[in-house]
Design a protein around this motif. Structure first.
Motif, short mmCIF file in Angstrom:
data_model
loop_
_atom_site.label_atom_id
_atom_site.label_comp_id
_atom_site.label_asym_id
_atom_site.label_seq_id
_atom_site.Cartn_x
_atom_site.Cartn_y
_atom_site.Cartn_z
N GLY A 105 0.82 -1.20 0.00
CA GLY A 105 0.00 0.00 0.00
C GLY A 105 0.86 1.26 0.00
N THR A 106 0.20 2.36 -0.29
CA THR A 106 0.88 3.65 -0.33
C THR A 106 -0.01 4.71 0.29
OG1 THR A 106 -0.03 4.19 -2.51
CG2 THR A 106 2.13 3.11 -2.47
N CYS A 107 0.59 5.83 0.62
CA CYS A 107 -0.14 7.02 1.02
C CYS A 107 0.65 8.23 0.54
CB CYS A 107 -0.39 7.06 2.53
SG CYS A 107 1.08 7.18 3.55
N LEU A 108 0.02 9.40 0.53
CA LEU A 108 0.64 10.60 -0.04
C LEU A 108 0.80 11.70 1.00
CD1 LEU A 108 -1.42 10.82 -3.36
CD2 LEU A 108 0.86 9.86 -3.05
N ILE A 109 1.91 12.44 0.87
CA ILE A 109 2.15 13.63 1.69
C ILE A 109 2.25 14.80 0.74
CG2 ILE A 109 3.76 14.81 3.24
CD1 ILE A 109 4.72 12.07 4.18
N ALA A 110 1.38 15.79 0.93
CA ALA A 110 1.43 17.01 0.12
C ALA A 110 2.48 17.94 0.72
CB ALA A 110 0.07 17.68 0.12
N PRO A 111 3.29 18.59 -0.12
CA PRO A 111 4.37 19.44 0.39
C PRO A 111 3.91 20.80 0.93
CG PRO A 111 4.38 19.46 -1.99
CD PRO A 111 3.33 18.48 -1.58
N ALA A 112 2.66 21.18 0.70
CA ALA A 112 2.17 22.49 1.13
C ALA A 112 2.33 22.64 2.64
CB ALA A 112 0.72 22.66 0.73
N GLY A 113 2.92 23.74 3.05
CA GLY A 113 3.07 24.05 4.47
C GLY A 113 4.30 23.46 5.12
N ILE A 114 5.07 22.65 4.41
CA ILE A 114 6.30 22.07 4.97
C ILE A 114 7.43 23.05 4.72
CG2 ILE A 114 7.91 20.15 4.94
CD1 ILE A 114 5.62 18.37 3.97
N VAL A 115 8.11 23.46 5.78
CA VAL A 115 9.13 24.50 5.71
C VAL A 115 10.52 23.86 5.71
CG1 VAL A 115 10.05 26.56 6.84
CG2 VAL A 115 7.60 26.06 6.95
N PRO A 116 11.39 24.24 4.74
CA PRO A 116 12.74 23.67 4.72
C PRO A 116 13.65 24.31 5.75
CG PRO A 116 12.50 25.21 2.92
CD PRO A 116 11.15 25.12 3.60
N ASN A 117 14.68 23.58 6.12
CA ASN A 117 15.81 24.07 6.90
C ASN A 117 15.45 24.59 8.29
OD1 ASN A 117 17.56 23.51 4.68
ND2 ASN A 117 16.83 25.38 3.73
#
Length: 125
Positions: free
Chosen positions: A103-115
């Motif tokens: 199985g799989t699931c997805l993570i949307a990158p919106a709102g994830i802050v780098p560094n």
């Protein structure tokens, strides 16, 4: 005859989002010579994520779950407690997690802050 010299760079003072291609360079000087040495580098975005599985339980993602980028390239894997550490050039793509039992699931990158130096909680739907 002149001997080969190894020039080393101590990278501990560099910002956390800079990676050097190499920290050593060999030169053979000649009389009265000056050598300009360029050390290649690249800017990396780093992420520390705590991945929670969607649904009513919100449990951490299972150990050894593989994180794949939108091109199918492996970007990392989940450790104990659902922790995923990623290093990526450019922006973070949408992530597909391939679960160990299928199985799989997805993570949307919106709102994830780098560094940031903090763990960011994300949901895998």
């Amino acid at each position: 005859p002149y001997n080969r010299n190894t020039v080393k760079v101590d990278a501990t003072g560099l910002p956390h989002n800079i990676e050097l291609d190499s920290t050593t360079h060999n030169v053979i000087p000649t009389r009265r010579s000056v050598h300009q040495i360029k050390f290649g580098h690249r800017q990396i975005n780093r992420y520390i994520l705590k991945v929670l599985m969607g649904g009513s339980a919100n449990k951490p993602a299972p150990f050894n779950t593989v994180a794949l980028g939108d091109d199918g390239q492996q970007l990392g894997f989940i450790t104990e407690g659902g922790i995923l550490m990623l290093s990526n050039e450019g922006s973070l793509p949408a992530l597909t997690l391939s679960l160990p039992k299928g199985g799989t699931c997805l993570i949307a990158p919106a709102g994830i802050v780098p560094n940031t130096q903090y763990v960011q909680e994300v949901m895998c739907e």
